[in-house]
Design a protein around this motif. Sequence first.
Motif, PDB file in Angstrom:
ATOM      1  N   ARG A  16       0.836  -1.198   0.000  1.00 49.83           N
ATOM      2  CA  ARG A  16       0.000   0.000   0.000  1.00 49.83           C
ATOM      3  C   ARG A  16       0.873   1.252   0.000  1.00 49.83           C
ATOM      4  O   ARG A  16       2.031   1.204   0.434  1.00 49.83           O
ATOM      5  CB  ARG A  16      -0.901   0.023   1.241  1.00 49.83           C
ATOM      6  CG  ARG A  16      -2.043  -0.979   1.215  1.00 49.83           C
ATOM      7  CD  ARG A  16      -3.053  -0.638   2.302  1.00 49.83           C
ATOM      8  NE  ARG A  16      -4.153  -1.588   2.386  1.00 49.83           N
ATOM      9  CZ  ARG A  16      -5.205  -1.590   1.587  1.00 49.83           C
ATOM     10  NH1 ARG A  16      -5.284  -0.704   0.603  1.00 49.83           N
ATOM     11  NH2 ARG A  16      -6.178  -2.473   1.740  1.00 49.83           N
ATOM     12  N   PRO A  17       0.334   2.399  -0.470  1.00 48.45           N
ATOM     13  CA  PRO A  17       1.080   3.645  -0.324  1.00 48.45           C
ATOM     14  C   PRO A  17       1.499   3.854   1.126  1.00 48.45           C
ATOM     15  O   PRO A  17       0.811   3.404   2.061  1.00 48.45           O
ATOM     16  CB  PRO A  17       0.068   4.706  -0.776  1.00 48.45           C
ATOM     17  CG  PRO A  17      -0.813   3.980  -1.745  1.00 48.45           C
ATOM     18  CD  PRO A  17      -0.941   2.586  -1.188  1.00 48.45           C
ATOM     19  N   LEU A  70       7.270  -6.467   5.105  1.00 51.08           N
ATOM     20  CA  LEU A  70       8.251  -5.721   4.319  1.00 51.08           C
ATOM     21  C   LEU A  70       7.471  -4.629   3.597  1.00 51.08           C
ATOM     22  O   LEU A  70       6.739  -4.910   2.641  1.00 51.08           O
ATOM     23  CB  LEU A  70       8.958  -6.645   3.323  1.00 51.08           C
ATOM     24  CG  LEU A  70       9.898  -5.986   2.294  1.00 51.08           C
ATOM     25  CD1 LEU A  70      10.973  -5.162   2.989  1.00 51.08           C
ATOM     26  CD2 LEU A  70      10.524  -7.040   1.394  1.00 51.08           C
ATOM     27  N   ILE A  71       7.577  -3.415   4.097  1.00 49.95           N
ATOM     28  CA  ILE A  71       6.812  -2.308   3.525  1.00 49.95           C
ATOM     29  C   ILE A  71       7.509  -1.837   2.257  1.00 49.95           C
ATOM     30  O   ILE A  71       8.650  -1.379   2.288  1.00 49.95           O
ATOM     31  CB  ILE A  71       6.652  -1.168   4.538  1.00 49.95           C
ATOM     32  CG1 ILE A  71       5.825  -1.658   5.737  1.00 49.95           C
ATOM     33  CG2 ILE A  71       5.980   0.053   3.889  1.00 49.95           C
ATOM     34  CD1 ILE A  71       5.647  -0.627   6.834  1.00 49.95           C
ATOM     35  N   PHE A  72       6.807  -1.998   1.143  1.00 51.17           N
ATOM     36  CA  PHE A  72       7.368  -1.626  -0.159  1.00 51.17           C
ATOM     37  C   PHE A  72       6.235  -1.033  -0.996  1.00 51.17           C
ATOM     38  O   PHE A  72       5.556  -1.749  -1.745  1.00 51.17           O
ATOM     39  CB  PHE A  72       7.980  -2.841  -0.859  1.00 51.17           C
ATOM     40  CG  PHE A  72       8.717  -2.493  -2.128  1.00 51.17           C
ATOM     41  CD1 PHE A  72      10.026  -2.059  -2.083  1.00 51.17           C
ATOM     42  CD2 PHE A  72       8.077  -2.572  -3.356  1.00 51.17           C
ATOM     43  CE1 PHE A  72      10.698  -1.718  -3.262  1.00 51.17           C
ATOM     44  CE2 PHE A  72       8.738  -2.230  -4.528  1.00 51.17           C
ATOM     45  CZ  PHE A  72      10.049  -1.803  -4.472  1.00 51.17           C
ATOM     46  N   PRO A  73       5.974   0.264  -0.868  1.00 49.42           N
ATOM     47  CA  PRO A  73       4.863   0.871  -1.620  1.00 49.42           C
ATOM     48  C   PRO A  73       5.068   0.756  -3.126  1.00 49.42           C
ATOM     49  O   PRO A  73       6.126   1.117  -3.646  1.00 49.42           O
ATOM     50  CB  PRO A  73       4.903   2.336  -1.167  1.00 49.42           C
ATOM     51  CG  PRO A  73       5.610   2.325   0.152  1.00 49.42           C
ATOM     52  CD  PRO A  73       6.627   1.228   0.032  1.00 49.42           C
ATOM     53  N   LEU A  74       4.046   0.239  -3.804  1.00 48.98           N
ATOM     54  CA  LEU A  74       4.098   0.153  -5.263  1.00 48.98           C
ATOM     55  C   LEU A  74       3.609   1.435  -5.920  1.00 48.98           C
ATOM     56  O   LEU A  74       3.770   1.608  -7.125  1.00 48.98           O
ATOM     57  CB  LEU A  74       3.265  -1.031  -5.755  1.00 48.98           C
ATOM     58  CG  LEU A  74       3.809  -2.407  -5.387  1.00 48.98           C
ATOM     59  CD1 LEU A  74       2.903  -3.503  -5.927  1.00 48.98           C
ATOM     60  CD2 LEU A  74       5.232  -2.590  -5.918  1.00 48.98           C
ATOM     61  N   LEU A  75       2.979   2.302  -5.135  1.00 51.32           N
ATOM     62  CA  LEU A  75       2.558   3.612  -5.623  1.00 51.32           C
ATOM     63  C   LEU A  75       3.093   4.692  -4.691  1.00 51.32           C
ATOM     64  O   LEU A  75       2.963   4.586  -3.475  1.00 51.32           O
ATOM     65  CB  LEU A  75       1.031   3.713  -5.681  1.00 51.32           C
ATOM     66  CG  LEU A  75       0.298   2.879  -6.729  1.00 51.32           C
ATOM     67  CD1 LEU A  75      -1.206   3.066  -6.573  1.00 51.32           C
ATOM     68  CD2 LEU A  75       0.728   3.257  -8.138  1.00 51.32           C
ATOM     69  N   GLU A  76       3.694   5.696  -5.269  1.00 51.91           N
ATOM     70  CA  GLU A  76       4.082   6.880  -4.513  1.00 51.91           C
ATOM     71  C   GLU A  76       3.061   7.974  -4.805  1.00 51.91           C
ATOM     72  O   GLU A  76       2.668   8.178  -5.953  1.00 51.91           O
ATOM     73  CB  GLU A  76       5.493   7.323  -4.876  1.00 51.91           C
ATOM     74  CG  GLU A  76       6.537   6.288  -4.461  1.00 51.91           C
ATOM     75  CD  GLU A  76       7.967   6.729  -4.725  1.00 51.91           C
ATOM     76  OE1 GLU A  76       8.162   7.866  -5.244  1.00 51.91           O
ATOM     77  OE2 GLU A  76       8.890   5.959  -4.404  1.00 51.91           O
ATOM     78  N   ILE A  77       2.622   8.644  -3.751  1.00 51.35           N
ATOM     79  CA  ILE A  77       1.547   9.617  -3.845  1.00 51.35           C
ATOM     80  C   ILE A  77       2.109  11.016  -3.621  1.00 51.35           C
ATOM     81  O   ILE A  77       2.856  11.250  -2.667  1.00 51.35           O
ATOM     82  CB  ILE A  77       0.458   9.326  -2.786  1.00 51.35           C
ATOM     83  CG1 ILE A  77      -0.025   7.870  -2.907  1.00 51.35           C
ATOM     84  CG2 ILE A  77      -0.694  10.295  -2.916  1.00 51.35           C
ATOM     85  CD1 ILE A  77      -0.656   7.524  -4.228  1.00 51.35           C
ATOM     86  N   PRO A  98      -8.482   7.136   0.608  1.00 55.01           N
ATOM     87  CA  PRO A  98      -7.889   7.947   1.679  1.00 55.01           C
ATOM     88  C   PRO A  98      -6.926   8.997   1.152  1.00 55.01           C
ATOM     89  O   PRO A  98      -6.835  10.093   1.712  1.00 55.01           O
ATOM     90  CB  PRO A  98      -7.174   6.896   2.538  1.00 55.01           C
ATOM     91  CG  PRO A  98      -7.942   5.635   2.317  1.00 55.01           C
ATOM     92  CD  PRO A  98      -8.341   5.680   0.862  1.00 55.01           C
ATOM     93  N   ASN A  99      -6.200   8.666   0.090  1.00 58.59           N
ATOM     94  CA  ASN A  99      -5.287   9.659  -0.478  1.00 58.59           C
ATOM     95  C   ASN A  99      -6.039  10.883  -0.978  1.00 58.59           C
ATOM     96  O   ASN A  99      -5.569  12.018  -0.835  1.00 58.59           O
ATOM     97  CB  ASN A  99      -4.489   9.036  -1.634  1.00 58.59           C
ATOM     98  CG  ASN A  99      -3.476   8.033  -1.145  1.00 58.59           C
ATOM     99  OD1 ASN A  99      -2.712   8.302  -0.223  1.00 58.59           O
ATOM    100  ND2 ASN A  99      -3.466   6.851  -1.742  1.00 58.59           N
ATOM    101  N   ALA A 100      -7.207  10.663  -1.573  1.00 55.64           N
ATOM    102  CA  ALA A 100      -8.012  11.795  -2.036  1.00 55.64           C
ATOM    103  C   ALA A 100      -8.429  12.674  -0.865  1.00 55.64           C
ATOM    104  O   ALA A 100      -8.349  13.906  -0.936  1.00 55.64           O
ATOM    105  CB  ALA A 100      -9.238  11.294  -2.791  1.00 55.64           C
ATOM    106  N   ALA A 101      -8.865  12.048   0.217  1.00 55.61           N
ATOM    107  CA  ALA A 101      -9.261  12.820   1.391  1.00 55.61           C
ATOM    108  C   ALA A 101      -8.063  13.548   1.998  1.00 55.61           C
ATOM    109  O   ALA A 101      -8.154  14.717   2.374  1.00 55.61           O
ATOM    110  CB  ALA A 101      -9.911  11.901   2.417  1.00 55.61           C
TER     111      ALA A 101
END
Length: 260
Positions: free
Chosen positions: A16-17, A36-43, A70-73
Motif C-alpha cells: 500500500r502507499p 516488508l513495507i514496499f509501496p508500489l505507488l508513490e503519492i 484515503p489519499n483523495a481525502a
Amino acid sequence: MSSVGPLTGRTIVVSRPLAQAAPLAEAIVAAGGTPLIFPLLEISPAADPQPLAEAAARLGDYALAVFISPNAADHALPVLLAQQAWPESLIPAAVGQGTVKLLAERGIHGCIAPTERFDSEALLELPEVAAERIKGKRVAIFRGDGGRELLADTLRERGATVDCITCYRRSGPSAGVAPLISAWRFGHLDALTVSSSEGLRYLVDLLDAEGRAFLQKTPLFVPHARIAENARALGLSNILLTEAADAGILAGLVAYNWPA
C-alpha cells in the motif's frame, strides 16, 4: 519483535502507499509475521492545484462530494476546509471504510459508503445516488490522476452534473525494486499483498526476467476480483483472492496453507 502466531517465520510485502501501510503491517506483526513495507505507488500532490482550489471556493454548490480513496481525502481536505467549515447540506461519500474513518477524524460525519464491496460499482448501488435522488444535483469527485470513469459517467447518465477534481497523482516506486530482489534471493520473501492494479503493473514493468520468475512463484494476495483479473492478464497465476480491505487480506494470509 514479532510474536508467535499463524504467520510466524513469514515475510510478507505490504505494498500500500506509505501513508496507508501501517495498519496491515501492524496486523501482520501481531500474527507473528514480518512485514516488508514496499509501496508500489508513490503519492504526491496534483501537478495543477487550481482545480482543487476552485472546488474549495464553490464547495457549497455541491450536493454530494465523493472521495475515491484515503489519499483523495488526505490531499483534498486541507484545501477544502482551509477557508470554511464543511457545508451542512453537502453529503460526503466514500468508496471504502478507511476513507469514512479519515473523514470522521476530520469532523465530517454522515458519510455514505458501501459496507461490503468497496468499489465504484458498490457505491453506485446505494439509494442516495439513484437516478431519482441525484438527478439535477451537482457532484464533486475527488480522486487521483487517471483512474476509472465509471462513477462519473454513470452519475452523469443519471442526470447529475459531475466535476472530477484531481487532487493527487500516482507514480511507481522511485527507489527501484532492489529490496524485493534481495529478499527473494535470500529466501526471505514469502508473499505479496497488492491492493492496486496500477501498482502491480508498475512492479511487473520494473522487474527483469529474474524478478518476474520470483514473482510468478510467490503467492499474491489481492482483495478485489478486478485486481486478480489484471494480475492474470499480466501473466501471473499464483493469485489468492481475499475478502475486502486489510481485514480481508489478513484473514487470507492466516488461512493460507503455507508450505512447511
